[in-house]
Scaffold this motif. Sequence first.
Motif, PDB file in Angstrom:
ATOM      1  N   HIS A  88       0.853  -1.192   0.000  1.00 32.42           N
ATOM      2  CA  HIS A  88       0.000   0.000   0.000  1.00 32.42           C
ATOM      3  C   HIS A  88       0.889   1.242   0.000  1.00 32.42           C
ATOM      4  O   HIS A  88       1.965   1.244   0.605  1.00 32.42           O
ATOM      5  CB  HIS A  88      -0.879   0.036   1.255  1.00 32.42           C
ATOM      6  N   ILE A  89       0.399   2.296  -0.623  1.00 33.62           N
ATOM      7  CA  ILE A  89       1.145   3.559  -0.603  1.00 33.62           C
ATOM      8  C   ILE A  89       1.447   3.962   0.848  1.00 33.62           C
ATOM      9  O   ILE A  89       2.540   4.434   1.164  1.00 33.62           O
ATOM     10  CB  ILE A  89       0.354   4.675  -1.319  1.00 33.62           C
ATOM     11  N   GLY A  90       0.489   3.721   1.739  1.00 34.75           N
ATOM     12  CA  GLY A  90       0.685   4.065   3.148  1.00 34.75           C
ATOM     13  C   GLY A  90       1.864   3.341   3.794  1.00 34.75           C
ATOM     14  O   GLY A  90       2.450   3.832   4.760  1.00 34.75           O
ATOM     15  N   ASP A  91       2.208   2.169   3.279  1.00 34.65           N
ATOM     16  CA  ASP A  91       3.367   1.428   3.822  1.00 34.65           C
ATOM     17  C   ASP A  91       4.650   2.209   3.541  1.00 34.65           C
ATOM     18  O   ASP A  91       5.559   2.269   4.378  1.00 34.65           O
ATOM     19  CB  ASP A  91       3.472   0.035   3.186  1.00 34.65           C
ATOM     20  N   ILE A  92       4.713   2.776   2.340  1.00 30.47           N
ATOM     21  CA  ILE A  92       5.883   3.580   1.953  1.00 30.47           C
ATOM     22  C   ILE A  92       5.919   4.842   2.817  1.00 30.47           C
ATOM     23  O   ILE A  92       6.947   5.187   3.417  1.00 30.47           O
ATOM     24  CB  ILE A  92       5.800   3.969   0.454  1.00 30.47           C
ATOM     25  N   SER A  93       4.785   5.521   2.869  1.00 31.79           N
ATOM     26  CA  SER A  93       4.681   6.773   3.629  1.00 31.79           C
ATOM     27  C   SER A  93       5.103   6.550   5.079  1.00 31.79           C
ATOM     28  O   SER A  93       5.865   7.337   5.647  1.00 31.79           O
ATOM     29  CB  SER A  93       3.237   7.279   3.601  1.00 31.79           C
ATOM     30  N   HIS A 107       3.401  14.451 -13.165  1.00 26.05           N
ATOM     31  CA  HIS A 107       2.634  14.132 -11.961  1.00 26.05           C
ATOM     32  C   HIS A 107       1.397  13.326 -12.330  1.00 26.05           C
ATOM     33  O   HIS A 107       0.494  13.828 -12.967  1.00 26.05           O
ATOM     34  CB  HIS A 107       2.201  15.412 -11.234  1.00 26.05           C
ATOM     35  N   GLU A 108       1.401  12.072 -11.954  1.00 26.75           N
ATOM     36  CA  GLU A 108       0.240  11.209 -12.181  1.00 26.75           C
ATOM     37  C   GLU A 108      -0.206  10.673 -10.821  1.00 26.75           C
ATOM     38  O   GLU A 108       0.468  10.848  -9.820  1.00 26.75           O
ATOM     39  CB  GLU A 108       0.626  10.045 -13.111  1.00 26.75           C
ATOM     40  N   ASP A 109      -1.323   9.953 -10.823  1.00 22.75           N
ATOM     41  CA  ASP A 109      -1.742   9.251  -9.607  1.00 22.75           C
ATOM     42  C   ASP A 109      -0.757   8.113  -9.347  1.00 22.75           C
ATOM     43  O   ASP A 109      -0.219   7.562 -10.301  1.00 22.75           O
ATOM     44  CB  ASP A 109      -3.149   8.640  -9.791  1.00 22.75           C
ATOM     45  N   PRO A 110      -0.565   7.693  -8.142  1.00 21.40           N
ATOM     46  CA  PRO A 110      -1.149   8.200  -6.904  1.00 21.40           C
ATOM     47  C   PRO A 110      -0.261   9.272  -6.271  1.00 21.40           C
ATOM     48  O   PRO A 110       0.878   9.466  -6.692  1.00 21.40           O
ATOM     49  CB  PRO A 110      -1.134   6.949  -6.017  1.00 21.40           C
ATOM     50  N   GLU A 111      -0.796   9.954  -5.266  1.00 20.90           N
ATOM     51  CA  GLU A 111       0.053  10.789  -4.415  1.00 20.90           C
ATOM     52  C   GLU A 111       0.818   9.865  -3.475  1.00 20.90           C
ATOM     53  O   GLU A 111       0.275   8.869  -3.014  1.00 20.90           O
ATOM     54  CB  GLU A 111      -0.814  11.739  -3.577  1.00 20.90           C
ATOM     55  N   GLY A 115       2.151   8.668   7.001  1.00 18.83           N
ATOM     56  CA  GLY A 115       0.914   7.916   6.812  1.00 18.83           C
ATOM     57  C   GLY A 115       0.906   6.618   7.586  1.00 18.83           C
ATOM     58  O   GLY A 115       1.817   6.341   8.357  1.00 18.83           O
ATOM     59  N   LYS A 116      -0.144   5.851   7.306  1.00 18.15           N
ATOM     60  CA  LYS A 116      -0.364   4.615   8.073  1.00 18.15           C
ATOM     61  C   LYS A 116      -0.195   3.399   7.166  1.00 18.15           C
ATOM     62  O   LYS A 116      -0.669   3.401   6.027  1.00 18.15           O
ATOM     63  CB  LYS A 116      -1.789   4.613   8.636  1.00 18.15           C
ATOM     64  N   PRO A 117       0.404   2.345   7.704  1.00 19.56           N
ATOM     65  CA  PRO A 117       0.538   1.107   6.932  1.00 19.56           C
ATOM     66  C   PRO A 117      -0.841   0.555   6.553  1.00 19.56           C
ATOM     67  O   PRO A 117      -1.806   0.736   7.298  1.00 19.56           O
ATOM     68  CB  PRO A 117       1.247   0.142   7.893  1.00 19.56           C
ATOM     69  N   GLY A 118      -0.925  -0.059   5.399  1.00 18.43           N
ATOM     70  CA  GLY A 118      -2.163  -0.717   4.984  1.00 18.43           C
ATOM     71  C   GLY A 118      -3.198   0.229   4.407  1.00 18.43           C
ATOM     72  O   GLY A 118      -4.274  -0.190   4.016  1.00 18.43           O
ATOM     73  N   VAL A 119      -2.843   1.516   4.313  1.00 20.11           N
ATOM     74  CA  VAL A 119      -3.802   2.505   3.815  1.00 20.11           C
ATOM     75  C   VAL A 119      -3.367   2.977   2.419  1.00 20.11           C
ATOM     76  O   VAL A 119      -2.191   2.998   2.097  1.00 20.11           O
ATOM     77  CB  VAL A 119      -3.873   3.706   4.796  1.00 20.11           C
ATOM     78  N   GLY A 120      -4.356   3.305   1.596  1.00 17.10           N
ATOM     79  CA  GLY A 120      -4.055   3.864   0.270  1.00 17.10           C
ATOM     80  C   GLY A 120      -4.022   2.788  -0.796  1.00 17.10           C
ATOM     81  O   GLY A 120      -4.147   1.600  -0.499  1.00 17.10           O
TER      82      GLY A 120
END
Length: 250
Positions: free
Chosen positions: A142-147, A175-179, A184-189
């Motif tokens: 998930h993107i949130g894992d990176i964040s 600039h494309e999706d996603p942000e 952030g939080k793991p498992g989110v996004g």
Amino acid sequence: MISIKSEKEIELMRKAGYLVSLTHQYLKPFVKAGITTKELDNLAEKFIREHDGIPSCKGYEGFPCALCVSVNDEVVHGIPSNRKLQNGDIVTIDMVIGYKGYQGDAAWTYAVGEIDEEKKYLMEHTEQALYEGIKEVKPGTHIGDISHAVEVYATEHNLGVVRELCGHGIGTDMHEDPEVPNFGKPGVGPRLKEGMVICIEPMLNAGSRNVALLDDDWTVVTLDGKPAAHYEHTVLVTKDGYEILTPRLD
Ligand code: MF3
Ligand code: CO
């Protein structure tokens, strides 16, 4: 919508990314006391065009130059000018290059001559924060894992995480999706899939996370005047992990 790149597109993105790497490597020896940030910009633009690239920042939403050059307390989007670099400065060079319609994007912070311990610490740990984020990249992440990985590393090292700007997807557009936020939080996004390409780009401050925008409407500076660093790679999601498309050549 997050685009999935075909093999053919990935090949072009690899070339765009490599040209970004080459341009950083070309500029490195010029990053010395006495050079102006506009001189760096001129050198970069000439080099990029000689290699059949397009300096994509130039003209993007009115940005006037090929490079974003941000010195000391400038976090991102510094506009090249007749400011001369001085011994002890740190300077972030951020560039996006188009090649046959595909974009590559990478930023590095460089030391000008001898820098103090605070700046050394900031540079080292901002670069490592980028790699902590990149290590998470694989299908299913998930993107949130990176964040979260970036945020945890930065926070554990007492650096301020800038929240107003984030990483992004990239392809035919800069600039494309996603942000890709740096907190952030793991498992989110959204979840990554093979063939996606994202830019991860922690912007970390030696002091507090708070920033301000200068009157030029571009330059983002730290509110407390302490230095900031910024490292960015363009990263492809592969079958079982990642490939950095903007490898450092040193
Ligand atoms: N490299 C920056 C980014 O990651 C972008 C540039 S802003 C521009 O988004 F206006 F200069 F292009
Ligand atoms: Co970027």
